[in-house]
Scaffold this motif. Structure first.
Motif, PDB file in Angstrom:
ATOM      1  N   GLU A   1       5.041   4.259  -2.432  1.00  0.00           N
ATOM      2  CA  GLU A   1       3.651   4.722  -2.595  1.00  0.00           C
ATOM      3  C   GLU A   1       3.410   6.063  -1.922  1.00  0.00           C
ATOM      4  OE1 GLU A   1       0.653   2.099  -1.195  1.00  0.00           O
ATOM      5  OE2 GLU A   1       1.157   0.480  -2.590  1.00  0.00           O
ATOM      6  N   THR A   2       3.957   6.241  -0.738  1.00  0.00           N
ATOM      7  CA  THR A   2       3.587   7.398   0.092  1.00  0.00           C
ATOM      8  C   THR A   2       4.564   8.566   0.022  1.00  0.00           C
ATOM      9  OG1 THR A   2       4.680   6.371   1.994  1.00  0.00           O
ATOM     10  CG2 THR A   2       2.316   5.956   1.727  1.00  0.00           C
TER      11      THR A   2
ATOM     12  N   SER B   1      -1.055   3.379   3.288  1.00  0.00           N
ATOM     13  CA  SER B   1      -0.585   2.653   2.113  1.00  0.00           C
ATOM     14  C   SER B   1      -1.513   1.498   1.776  1.00  0.00           C
ATOM     15  CB  SER B   1       0.828   2.115   2.342  1.00  0.00           C
ATOM     16  OG  SER B   1       0.787   0.998   3.232  1.00  0.00           O
TER      17      SER B   1
ATOM     18  N   VAL C   1      -0.453  -1.425   1.355  1.00  0.00           N
ATOM     19  CA  VAL C   1       0.103  -2.604   2.027  1.00  0.00           C
ATOM     20  C   VAL C   1      -0.720  -2.964   3.255  1.00  0.00           C
ATOM     21  CG1 VAL C   1       2.106  -3.522   3.283  1.00  0.00           C
ATOM     22  CG2 VAL C   1       2.442  -2.222   1.167  1.00  0.00           C
ATOM     23  N   SER C   2      -1.087  -1.965   4.058  1.00  0.00           N
ATOM     24  CA  SER C   2      -1.874  -2.247   5.263  1.00  0.00           C
ATOM     25  C   SER C   2      -3.218  -2.857   4.895  1.00  0.00           C
ATOM     26  CB  SER C   2      -2.064  -0.984   6.105  1.00  0.00           C
ATOM     27  OG  SER C   2      -2.863  -0.029   5.429  1.00  0.00           O
TER      28      SER C   2
ATOM     29  N   PHE D   1       2.450   3.725   6.727  1.00  0.00           N
ATOM     30  CA  PHE D   1       1.973   2.347   6.611  1.00  0.00           C
ATOM     31  C   PHE D   1       0.454   2.279   6.583  1.00  0.00           C
ATOM     32  CE2 PHE D   1       0.633  -1.465   9.158  1.00  0.00           C
ATOM     33  CZ  PHE D   1       0.734  -2.377   8.108  1.00  0.00           C
TER      34      PHE D   1
ATOM     35  N   GLN E   1       7.701  -0.796  -0.797  1.00  0.00           N
ATOM     36  CA  GLN E   1       6.427  -0.449  -1.438  1.00  0.00           C
ATOM     37  C   GLN E   1       5.719   0.656  -0.677  1.00  0.00           C
ATOM     38  OE1 GLN E   1       3.852  -3.739  -2.516  1.00  0.00           O
ATOM     39  NE2 GLN E   1       2.041  -2.429  -2.599  1.00  0.00           N
ATOM     40  N   ILE E   2       5.733   0.580   0.647  1.00  0.00           N
ATOM     41  CA  ILE E   2       5.096   1.615   1.466  1.00  0.00           C
ATOM     42  C   ILE E   2       5.731   2.970   1.201  1.00  0.00           C
ATOM     43  CG2 ILE E   2       4.778   2.440   3.844  1.00  0.00           C
ATOM     44  CD1 ILE E   2       4.721  -0.627   4.613  1.00  0.00           C
TER      45      ILE E   2
END
Length: 212
Positions: free
Chosen positions: A71-72, A42, A44-45, A39, A67-68
Motif C-alpha cells: 500500500e505505502t 496504512s 492496516v492500522s 504502518f 499489505q502495509i
C-alpha cells in the motif's frame, strides 16, 4: 477503561503485529522508524484499531507486513521468512504496542507520535521479560503527559470558540465545561444530552469528546 476490541482477539493481534514488525524490519530491511510511519498511514492500522477480526486474527504477520508495504511503497516482492527461534526486539515492539493499543483504545498514530522506535528499542532491554502491563503503564503515563489537553479543549480551540461561547450556544454550564477541560470532572461520565449539545456546537462526534 474501555478497550479497543474484545479481549479474545488480543493475543492473536499481538502475535500478528509482532511478526509484521519482525518481518518488515529484519527480513525486508525496512528501517524501524520508517516502518512505523508506513504502518500508521496504512489501512492496516485503521482496520486493527477498529477491531476488525479479519485483521486481528485472520491474517498472519507476514500478510499484514506485505499489505502495509504494498500500500505505502508499492513493494510486492516477499522475501522468505527464515526460521526464528526466539522473539526479536522488533517482534516485542509490535507485540507490546499492540497490547497497549488494545488496552488504551488510542490510535497507533498517537502512540508512535510519543514513542519512537529508538525509545521502544531501549524499553525492550529492561521490559521484555516483565509482564506487558508494566510497559502499558509506562507508555500510558508518557502519552497522557504528551497529550495534556483534553479532547474537549483541543476541539474547542481548533473550532475557535471560547468556553463562554460554548456554554452559551450549547446550554451546558460554563463551570462544567471548565471542569471538564481541567480534568476535575470526568467528561466520560457526562450525560448523553450534554455531550450531544457540545458536539453539535463544535461540529464533532460525541465520541470525539471522550477521553481514552
Amino acid at each position: 477503561m474501555t478497550h479497543a476490541y474484545q479481549e479474545i482477539y488480543l493475543s492473536n493481534a499481538q502475535a500478528a503485529l509482532g511478526d509484521a514488525f519482525d518481518y518488515a524490519i529484519r527480513v525486508c530491511g525496512v528501517p524501524g522508524e520508517n516502518f512505523i510511519k508506513l504502518f500508521t498511514v496504512s489501512s492496516v492500522s485503521k482496520h486493527m484499531e477498529n477491531g476488525e477480526p479479519a485483521y486481528l486474527a485472520g491474517k498472519s504477520g507476514i500478510e499484514l507486513a506485505a499489505q502495509i508495504l504494498a500500500e505505502t511503497t508499492g513493494m510486492t516482492e516477499q522475501p522468505e521468512q527464515p526460521e526464528r527461534y526466539a522473539r526479536s526486539c522488533e517482534y516485542w515492539i509490535g507485540w507490546a504496542v499492540a497490547y497497549y493499543q488494545w488496552y488504551s483504545g488510542r490510535k497507533y498514530s498517537e502512540i508512535f507520535e510519543v514513542l519512537s522506535f529508538a525509545e521502544l528499542e531501549k524499553m525492550y532491554y529492561t521490559l521484555h521479560e516483565a509482564d506487558v502491563s508494566k510497559f502499558a503503564g509506562i507508555a500510558d503515563a508518557r502519552i497522557r503527559e504528551h497529550f495534556a489537553e483534553t479532547n474537549l479543549k483541543r476541539i474547542r480551540t481548533a473550532y475557535g470558540c471560547s468556553q463562554a461561547e460554548l456554554a452559551k450556544k450549547s446550554g451546558v454550564g460554563l463551570r462544567s465545561i471548565q471542569l471538564y477541560e481541567q480534568r476535575q470532572k470526568d467528561i466520560n461520565k457526562a450525560s448523553a444530552e450534554s455531550l450531544y449539545k457540545i458536539s453539535k456546537v463544535l461540529g464533532c462526534a460525541m465520541e470525539d469528546l471522550l477521553e481514552k
